[in-house]
Scaffold this motif. Structure first.
Motif: not given
Length: 297
Positions: A102-106, A150-154, A161-164, A197-205
Motif C-alpha cells: 500500500c502507498d501512503r494514500q491507502g 515495491i515500497a514507499f518513502s516516509p 521497485f525492481c525487476d529482480s 522485497g523491501t521495507a522502509v524505516d522511519i529515517e527513510g532507510g
C-alpha cells in the motif's frame, strides 16, 4: 539473529505487521497459504487460499485483508474466512500477480511475474494500482519479468521497485501520477544474488532482502550502502518492521528451487527470522477501499 517461526515455507513472502492485532502476516505463495504469528504467546495460524496468494495488504476495515491472488484481486476476512472477489486480472499469458504494498494514500500497488514453463522469463509483466474506489489501473512503469521491492518513502513521494532479473532497484517520483525515474541501487556486480522485497524505516532507510545472497542490506535515502546483515539462509525474500515499537525486523525466506543436498545444508530455509536493527519502522499503510463496495455472492 533468531528464528521467529520455523515455517519451512517453500516461498515465504509478502510479510507485514498488523499494529491492531499485534501480529505478523505472510504468505507461502506456492502452498497457497496465509500465515499469522502473534509474538505475545507465540500462536501461529494459517489459512488455505483458493489459489496462490502472491501479496496482500491490511485494510481500514477490521479483520479484512486485500489479497492479490495469482489471477484475481479479492478481500479476505480473517475472522470468518469469507472471500469477496473484486475482479480478475487482465495480464499477458503465463503471468501472475507478485509483490505489492500500500502507498501512503491507502492505494494498493503491485507488480506481476512471468512464469513460462519452457522458456526464460521475459519482462512483460505490468505494474498496477488499485484505488480506494476499486478502480484498477496500469502504472506507466517499465514492465518486469519478476516485479519486486515495491515500497514507499516516509513522505510517500518516492516509490521503489525492481525487476529482480535486472538486478537494479529503481525509484520514481510518486503521487497521483508517476514522475522522474532513476536507478537507486545497482546490484549487477552481485554474484549469485538479486534484489527481492523491501521495507522502509522511519529515517527513510531502505532495507532490501537479497535472494541468493544470504543478506538484508540497508541503503540510505541517497542509495549509499549503509549496513549489511547476514542471514543464515540463502534465499531471504522480504523484510517487515514489527513489534509494539516497530523495532524488530522480520524476514521471510524460501527453499524454492533448492536441491535436497542444498536443503540438507540450509536447514533454516523457509523460516521467518527476526532481529533488532537499531532503527524503528513505519506503521503499515492500510488499503482505503471497503469490502462492502463488493456485492456479496
Amino acid at each position: 539473529m533468531r528464528i521467529a517461526v520455523q515455517a519451512a515455507n517453500r516461498l515465504g513472502e509478502g510479510v507485514l505487521w498488523c499494529d491492531r492485532a499485534q501480529a505478523l502476516y505472510w504468505t507461502d505463495i506456492h502452498a497457497s497459504m496465509l500465515w499469522r504469528y502473534v509474538p505475545a504467546g507465540g500462536a501461529v495460524r494459517s489459512w488455505p487460499m483458493p489459489e496462490r496468494l502472491c501479496s496482500f495488504a491490511l485494510c481500514v476495515a477490521d479483520d479484512w485483508l486485500l489479497i492479490a491472488l495469482a489471477s484475481r484481486l479479492a478481500f479476505f476476512n480473517t475472522a470468518s474466512g469469507e472471500i469477496r472477489e473484486i475482479r480478475p486480472l487482465t495480464v499477458p499469458p503465463q503471468t501472475r500477480a507478485n509483490d505489492g504494498a500500500c502507498d501512503r494514500q491507502g492505494r494498493f500497488v503491485f507488480g506481476t511475474l512471468h512464469e513460462p514453463s519452457n522458456e526464460p522469463k521475459r519482462a512483460i509483466g505490468p505494474f498496477f494500482r488499485l484505488d480506494a474506489d476499486l478502480t484498477l489501473r496500469e502504472l506507466p512503469l517499465p514492465r518486469a519479468a519478476i516485479a519486486n521491492s515495491i515500497a514507499f518513502s516516509p513522505d510517500g513521494g518516492t516509490m521503489y521497485f525492481c525487476d529482480s532479473l535486472q538486478k537494479k532497484i529503481l525509484r520514481c517520483e510518486y503521487g497521483d501520477g508517476i514522475g522522474a525515474l532513476s536507478t537507486f541501487v545497482d546490484l549487477t556486480a552481485l554474484e549469485g544474488g538479486e534484489p527481492d522485497g523491501t521495507a522502509v524505516d522511519i529515517e527513510g532507510g531502505v532495507w532490501n532482502a537479497q535472494w541468493g545472497a544470504s543478506r538484508v542490506v540497508r541503503y540510505r535515502p541517497d542509495g549509499r550502502e549503509d549496513r549489511v546483515v547476514a542471514l543464515p539462509t540463502a534465499q531471504p525474500t522480504r523484510p517487515a518492521f514489527g513489534g509494539p515499537a516497530l523495532s524488530t525486523l522480520y524476514v521471510t525466506s524460501a527453499h524454492d528451487g533448492m536441491t535436497d543436498a542444498a536443503r540438507s545444508i540450509d536447514r533454516q530455509a523457509g523460516d521467518v527470522f527476526a532481529f533488532e536493527p537499531g532503527v524503528a519502522g513505519l506503521r503499515e499503510p492500510r488499503f482505503a477501499g471497503h469490502p462492502d463496495a463488493v456485492p456479496r455472492r
